[in-house]
Design an enzyme around this catalytic site. Sequence first.
Site, short mmCIF file in Angstrom:
data_model
loop_
_atom_site.label_atom_id
_atom_site.label_comp_id
_atom_site.label_asym_id
_atom_site.label_seq_id
_atom_site.Cartn_x
_atom_site.Cartn_y
_atom_site.Cartn_z
N GLN A 19 90.11 -27.19 -0.67
CA GLN A 19 89.76 -28.29 -1.12
C GLN A 19 89.10 -28.68 -0.37
O GLN A 19 88.39 -28.30 0.43
CB GLN A 19 91.39 -29.57 -0.58
CG GLN A 19 91.98 -29.65 -1.67
CD GLN A 19 93.00 -31.05 -1.52
OE1 GLN A 19 93.67 -30.56 -0.27
NE2 GLN A 19 93.88 -31.89 -1.84
N SER A 20 87.59 -29.40 -1.25
CA SER A 20 86.20 -29.26 -0.79
C SER A 20 85.96 -30.11 0.79
O SER A 20 85.14 -29.76 1.18
CB SER A 20 85.51 -30.44 -1.91
OG SER A 20 85.63 -29.05 -2.87
N THR A 21 86.67 -31.43 1.71
CA THR A 21 86.19 -32.24 2.21
C THR A 21 88.32 -32.25 3.03
O THR A 21 88.59 -32.48 2.25
CB THR A 21 85.70 -33.40 1.68
OG1 THR A 21 86.67 -34.20 1.34
CG2 THR A 21 84.97 -32.93 0.94
#
Length: 685
Positions: A19-21
């Site tokens: 997941q990016s953030t």
Amino acid sequence: MSKIASEHLGRQAFVYVRQSTQDQLLHNHESRRRQYGLAERARQLGWAEPVVIDDDLGRSGGGIARPGFERLLLAICEGRVGIVLAVEASRLARNGRDWHTLLEFCGLVGCLLADEDGLYDPRLPNDRLLLGMKGTMSEMELSILRQRSLEALRQKARRGELFLNVAVGYMKVRRDRIAKDPDRRVQEAVGLVFRKFAEFQSIRQVHLWLRQEGLPMPAIEIDGEGRRIVWKLPVYNTIRGILTNPTYGGAYAFGRTASRVTVENGRKRVSRGHRRDQEEWDVLILDHHEGYVPWAEFERNQRLIADNANCRGLMVRGAVRRGDALLAGLLRCGHCGRRLHVSYSGTDGFCVRYSCRGAHINHGTQACISFGGLRIDAAVSEETLRLLSPLGIEAALMALASRDAEIADTRRQAELALTQARYEADLARRQYDAVDPANRLVAAELERRWNDRLTEAHRLEERLTAIGADRPSLSVAERERLLSLGADLPMAWSLPGATAETRKRILRAVLEEIVATLTEQRIELLLHWKGGDHTRLNVPRNRIGQHRYSSDADVQDLIRALARQQGDGAIAATLNRLGKRTGRGNPWTEARVRSFRNDHRIAVHRSGEMAERGELTLEETAGRLGVSKMTVLRLMRDASITGKQVCKGAPWAIPEAQIVALGPDIHRSGRARTTDPAQNMLNLQ
């Protein structure tokens, strides 16, 4: 025909989770559950124990370093991976470099790729084409999403409605507006920082004063309960952040910092927080909300902070630093325009010298100009005091008011802290009263909190009582002394208590810069005052062999003349009676006179030297004539004889020829003897 062969099943299945953030980690739980669910699909396809790689949770796939992805590539190259599963291509990579590297390695070792839509073999042309399109679309999707979100942020910022965070001392009143925090203690604490900076003109001095007085500053703390204010002693960056934030000047600013992208070890590295000049800000809206200081004062503060920065270019004055050089940072070379450097020499480092060394340091050329600083400092100080003398009384009154205001500021902050502590103690009491006394587990904890609040309130009461005790009010005599110093600024300037730092601040308050030009005979100074006026000063240069401890020229002439009449000890006594001092301000002694004579090649006095020149002293003349010394003085006053004296108190030199010409008929007072032969003469000497 199935793409899964025995060679694939003989290796491991890897499930890649990303997941990016951090925000997605906190809120997007379903997406993460879907990715972990791929492990079950791997079992359905024939792999018993799939390996889950989730090292890159919270990391972007846009090209930055990802340890989990590197671990996956290493396993593929070692031939341990039969299939890689991901929800979609964007989970594996959001940039072409990583994506195509993965495809190339998978094609070389025969590793399969799978997502929720299907199963792909990178060695097959059709699958390779489809996978390439998926990677390109994933990369384009990220670019489009980023562009849309950033443009939406900019559009909202242009209206002054975007608030990613709110500075301490403010709070949101609507979704698109901010106003001052209604807490009076917070407001006055922020205002105190700006008042003290106007007084000290240095971030560090404001920071040290707040720490010395023990005054805490408000800070924002965000936890599970949301945004709240906590009080703690400030650090330097806290004070700097308040003084440089345009929000406190009533302005809305967006785009004050920028991001920079670099390539390190073949990977993209994004660094954020690089400050931009005000002209480069994306949005600046003045009078957007109520400020703590006017915008004009905020801009003056920024110029002063920039000027205080050391080693930030030739046009920056730098902060006031230690040392006796009063004009450090103010002098500029009139020949090349560079700022002059300061150097110290001598046994104790008190000898100041200004020099233009910029060309020598940067280009290796000859140094431009160089001169001693004592005469320059004295000349500029004298001119400054001459212009400021009419304002001396006003400055003394302001000093009295400032002293009282400083104690009042400290007391006011302590009173506000005590008020809040009493409120918190009362709140703890009401919570304790509201609990069921039988519930001892809760009641005991609330009682402890109540006692802690009472202890804190008592500590603040004692601190409030102690404020000002170590600085009692000035007596009437002390106030009159301060006012007298205001009327006589030169005396106040030369007092031992007036430090070099204080003198530097006074000079910087009225002077913009000083341009120095060196000629053969003098140093020409052009003083640029803050108001725009200019003053020219000419300071004579020291000649070769001359120094600041040289005695006056009249002293040299006196010693040269007295050496023809007296010995060194008598010369020292004569000079001390005249109030003459050495170059260092010391009284004369026989040894100092001897040293002076040797340095100036003056011959020592010889016994009988005056007689060789045909000169008599006052005592010798009186003895020759048989009269008193007073009689000889009256004779010289009546011009009967003449004599010369180098200075008052020096020996008289009377020509011997005059005494011979007078003959034996000179008597006391110059009167003739009586004609009575019985009259005798009474010799009282």
